[in-house]
Design an enzyme around this catalytic site. Structure first.
Site, short mmCIF file in Angstrom:
data_model
loop_
_atom_site.label_atom_id
_atom_site.label_comp_id
_atom_site.label_asym_id
_atom_site.label_seq_id
_atom_site.Cartn_x
_atom_site.Cartn_y
_atom_site.Cartn_z
N HIS A 199 0.81 -1.22 0.00
CA HIS A 199 0.00 0.00 0.00
C HIS A 199 0.84 1.27 0.00
O HIS A 199 0.39 2.30 -0.52
CB HIS A 199 -0.93 0.01 1.22
CG HIS A 199 -2.17 -0.82 1.06
ND1 HIS A 199 -2.24 -2.14 1.44
CD2 HIS A 199 -3.37 -0.52 0.53
CE1 HIS A 199 -3.44 -2.62 1.17
NE2 HIS A 199 -4.14 -1.66 0.61
N GLY A 200 2.02 1.23 0.57
CA GLY A 200 2.80 2.46 0.60
C GLY A 200 4.18 2.27 1.19
O GLY A 200 4.42 1.35 1.99
#
Length: 468
Positions: A317-318
């Protein structure tokens, strides 16, 4: 180009639909696919032209890997490993190189950060291609043509933020003779889906986002404001992501394409395992089928595999430690849930829903915060017993110091909660919907008016999952 922009709703989508079906009727299915690929590249390129070479290069390399998997039987395993390394390396370079440099510099190094851009949707189309390579290697799908492979990757309703689609569940639909003609019923259903997503995004998610953004921008925060901030983001992400899914599925339905279900009332879940069967369903499916199961190891390693799978899911996700912690939290929760299952311990339904929702809210604080310190500030204000003791001792002082929570937030949040926990989800609504011809002009005019008003008056932000 955003789904709710006038350019998309009033120009791109209608024009692409017309060209697709006219081309299909007059020039054949292959020409129609080519038209749709060109339209999808235009849609993608309008975000950032620099992203197109990355996408095209990835398609070409993966096509070569697929060709090798079919052509050279003795080198299939080496070809698969090469393909996996290429896709993971491409994602790692653009998304995690500067994160790695930042952490290496903490050790005393002085490495200059790279001037990189993040190609939009790279996380999604990378996982999608990895799944296809594995499926081809295991002979689950026939050899895709160049045209089908390119359309599989670029099809614009799912290119930027999913769902993570399998080749076998989408591409046969493009070759189905029953789906080759324009279908007024599917078009009608697509518009309704699109409008539901539009309402979720612009009327609910963006409204809650105002409170969430303000709360997370504070340097200090009280307990009421902390809960208001955390719940605001919890509802913002729910309606933003599910709204994007509805709009994407609605757009695809207009082309007679049914995308896989990706969101089914996740906040109604009674445990964390059920949550992951309802939230971002295709990501959960990918993590299970292409990471968790291949790790193997039997019952002795199941907890380690769960942790590894969700740490990978968090990092996906990041590029930040907050996402690592979020993944660790969910991996731990799934391990605890599995241990409870083995012990035949089960919480009563309502209590399970409450505890699961509380845990998800806590996790979303790390998901949204820009730093671990910021997340800890909010969580400490939410749960610190000393803070709540002070609240009980002098409630007027704390109520008077509120900066995020206001009178409008309470009914707004209550409405969000009722929709999340009591209303049917989009899939349930659409299962009861019966298209009628008069819906189309009414919905079309209403959508056009709402789009123009929302964009030019409120200037809504992009979807949250565009960041991932």
């Amino acid at each position: 180009m955003l789904y709710f922009s006038p350019d998309y709703c009033l120009v791109f989508l209608p024009l692409t639909l017309i060209l697709f079906f006219v081309t299909r009727q007059n020039l054949g299915n292959a020409a129609a696919k080519l038209t749709l690929i060109a339209g999808s590249l235009i849609f993608y390129g309008l975000w950032n032209l620099s992203s197109i070479p990355v996408l095209l290069a990835s398609i070409v390399v993966n096509l070569c890997i697929v060709d090798t998997l079919f052509r050279y039987q003795k080198h299939r395993r080496a070809a698969l490993i090469t393909g996996l390394l290429f896709n993971v390396s491409l994602l790692a370079f653009f998304k995690y190189a500067n994160f790695a440099i930042e952490n290496l510099n903490l050790l005393g190094l002085d490495i200059a950060p790279l001037e990189l851009f993040l190609p939009l949707g790279i996380s999604f189309f990378t996982f999608q291609k990895i799944a296809l390579l594995v499926d081809v290697y295991k002979q689950r799908v026939p050899r895709p043509t160049t045209l089908n492979f390119a359309l599989f990757v670029t099809f614009f309703p799912q290119l930027i933020a999913g769902p993570i689609v399998h080749h076998a569940e989408m591409m046969p639909q493009f070759d189905d003779p029953a789906r080759r003609s324009f279908n007024i019923s599917n078009f009608n259903t697509g518009i309704v889906l699109f409008c539901i997503g539009f309402i979720k995004k612009l009327l609910i998610a963006d409204g809650m986002g105002i409170y969430a953004n303000f709360g997370f921008s504070q340097t200090t925060i009280g307990p009421f404001d902390a809960w208001c901030t955390a719940l605001s983001y919890t509802f913002q992400l729910y309606f933003d992501f599910s709204g994007f899914i509805d709009m994407g599925m609605g757009s695809a339905m207009m082309f007679n394409i049914t995308l896989p279900q990706n969101f089914l009332s996740p906040y109604k879940s009674a445990n964390i395992q059920e949550f992951w069967r309802r939230w971002h369903i295709t990501l959960g499916r990918f993590l299970r089928d292409y990471i968790y199961i291949p790790l193997g190891g039997g019952h002795r390693r199941v907890y380690l595999n769960l942790m590894a799978t969700f740490v990978i899911g968090g990092i996906w996700h990041g590029a930040a430690w907050t996402f690592v912690i979020w993944g660790l939290l969910h991996g731990t929760a799934l391990c605890v849930h599995r241990a409870f299952q083995k012990a035949r311990f089960r919480l009563p339904g309502p209590l399970g829903i409450i505890l699961t929702f509380w845990f998800v809210v806590v996790g979303w604080v790390f998901f949204r915060a820009t730093t671990v310190t910021e997340a800890w500030m909010v969580l400490k204000a939410m749960h610190d017993p000393h803070v709540w003791k002070s609240v009980l001792a002098d409630p007027h002082a704390f109520i008077g110091s509120r900066r995020v929570l206001d009178a409008k937030w309470i009914p707004f949040a209550a409405l969000c909660a009722v929709i999340c926990f009591a209303f049917p989800n989009t899939s349930e609504i659409m299962s009861r919907y019966r298209p009628a011809y008069w819906h189309i002009p009414a919905l079309g005019v209403g959508t056009a008016a709402a789009v123009i008003f929302a964009v030019y008056v409120n200037a809504p932000p992009p979807f949250l999952y565009f960041n991932f």
